[in-house]
Design a protein around this motif. Structure first.
Motif, PDB file in Angstrom:
ATOM      1  N   UNK A  35       0.838  -1.196   0.000  1.00  0.00           N
ATOM      2  CA  UNK A  35       0.000   0.000   0.000  1.00  0.00           C
ATOM      3  C   UNK A  35       0.880   1.256   0.000  1.00  0.00           C
ATOM      4  N   UNK A  36       0.658   2.134  -0.971  1.00  0.00           N
ATOM      5  CA  UNK A  36       1.493   3.330  -1.094  1.00  0.00           C
ATOM      6  C   UNK A  36       1.258   4.322   0.046  1.00  0.00           C
ATOM      7  N   UNK A  58       0.599  -9.847  -5.697  1.00  0.00           N
ATOM      8  CA  UNK A  58       0.281  -8.685  -4.871  1.00  0.00           C
ATOM      9  C   UNK A  58       0.669  -7.430  -5.624  1.00  0.00           C
ATOM     10  N   UNK A  59      -0.232  -6.453  -5.690  1.00  0.00           N
ATOM     11  CA  UNK A  59       0.061  -5.189  -6.353  1.00  0.00           C
ATOM     12  C   UNK A  59      -0.770  -4.087  -5.708  1.00  0.00           C
ATOM     13  N   UNK A  60      -0.580  -2.872  -6.169  1.00  0.00           N
ATOM     14  CA  UNK A  60      -1.240  -1.716  -5.569  1.00  0.00           C
ATOM     15  C   UNK A  60      -2.202  -1.049  -6.545  1.00  0.00           C
ATOM     16  N   UNK A  61      -2.727  -1.812  -7.492  1.00  0.00           N
ATOM     17  CA  UNK A  61      -3.668  -1.240  -8.442  1.00  0.00           C
ATOM     18  C   UNK A  61      -5.072  -1.208  -7.843  1.00  0.00           C
ATOM     19  N   UNK A  65      -7.602  -6.667  -4.629  1.00  0.00           N
ATOM     20  CA  UNK A  65      -8.250  -6.709  -3.319  1.00  0.00           C
ATOM     21  C   UNK A  65      -7.745  -7.914  -2.553  1.00  0.00           C
ATOM     22  N   UNK A  66      -7.412  -7.705  -1.302  1.00  0.00           N
ATOM     23  CA  UNK A  66      -6.836  -8.800  -0.519  1.00  0.00           C
ATOM     24  C   UNK A  66      -7.828  -9.934  -0.328  1.00  0.00           C
ATOM     25  N   UNK A  67      -9.078  -9.596   0.007  1.00  0.00           N
ATOM     26  CA  UNK A  67     -10.084 -10.639   0.190  1.00  0.00           C
ATOM     27  C   UNK A  67     -10.399 -11.349  -1.125  1.00  0.00           C
TER      28      UNK A  67
END
Length: 217
Positions: A35-36, A58-61, A65-67
């Motif tokens: 998370x930025x 895993x990315x920040x786009x 969504x984690x869930x």
């Protein structure tokens, strides 16, 4: 020779009993923060600390969504991630189609209709999360079903597992994306088999609350 064999067996036995940290990274490496916003707030703290490499999924786009990623991992069987992604995409399409049809039909609760499939998935998981479970504890030769609080990770796991199991237990003539879409919509509205299963578990925990002190005795 016999002494050497006994010594080697003892060494193997000791090695099996001791715990080993199966990790590529040393213990002083910290987990990655994707998370930025958290990166900007903790930038100075993490500037001189070695960090582990982030996983590939895993990315920040805005599409991550984690869930949703955890739910996708639970759908995956035998490592076939592409098939799991296709099934989840079709599930979201079925949810979106159903909600748009409900929105076009109109009615008094038209403003409450949610058309975002990912939001409905998150709501369904949150509504299906159990807070307590029953654990068998033996006291005086008798096993008691003792209510025990669940950790956050375990409760999310059970919620997603129950939704998938309820979808797979439906009739086989219907495809999995359609069955999964029905279960997600029911759980998001606070009804259906998964919500009933959670309520039954909580009711059993409430019935056995007299045995709660066995957790510490």
């Amino acid at each position: 020779m016999a002494y050497a064999c006994c010594a080697s067996k003892n060494i193997l036995r000791i090695a099996q009993c001791t715990t080993r940290l199966m990790s590529v990274y040393p213990s002083h490496y910290v987990s990655p923060i994707v998370d930025k916003n958290i990166q900007n707030s903790k930038g100075l703290e993490l500037s001189h600390i070695p960090i582990k490499a982030a996983p590939n999924d895993v990315n920040d786009t805005i599409f991550y969504g984690e869930l949703k990623q955890k739910f996708l991992n639970y759908i995956t069987k035998k490592g076939n991630a592409e098939l799991a992604k296709e099934l989840l995409t079709k599930t979201f399409e079925a949810i979106k189609r159903t909600q748009i049809e409900r929105l076009n039909l109109g009615g008094a609760d038209q403003e409450k209709v949610i058309t975002d499939a990912e939001t409905l998935l998150i709501n369904a998981i949150e509504n299906s999360r159990p807070l307590l479970t029953l654990s068998a504890i033996k006291r005086g030769g008798v096993k008691y079903q003792v209510p025990v609080p669940l950790t956050q990770r375990k409760s999310y796991f059970l919620a997603m597992k129950w939704i998938l199991d309820a979808a797979r237990e439906k009739e086989r003539k219907v495809k999995l994306p359609d069955k999964l879409a029905w279960e997600i919509l029911d759980a998001a509205c606070g009804q259906g088999r998964v919500i009933k299963k959670k309520d039954d578990l909580h009711r059993q925990c409430e019935t056995n609350r007299a045995y709660a002190h066995y957790r510490w005795s």
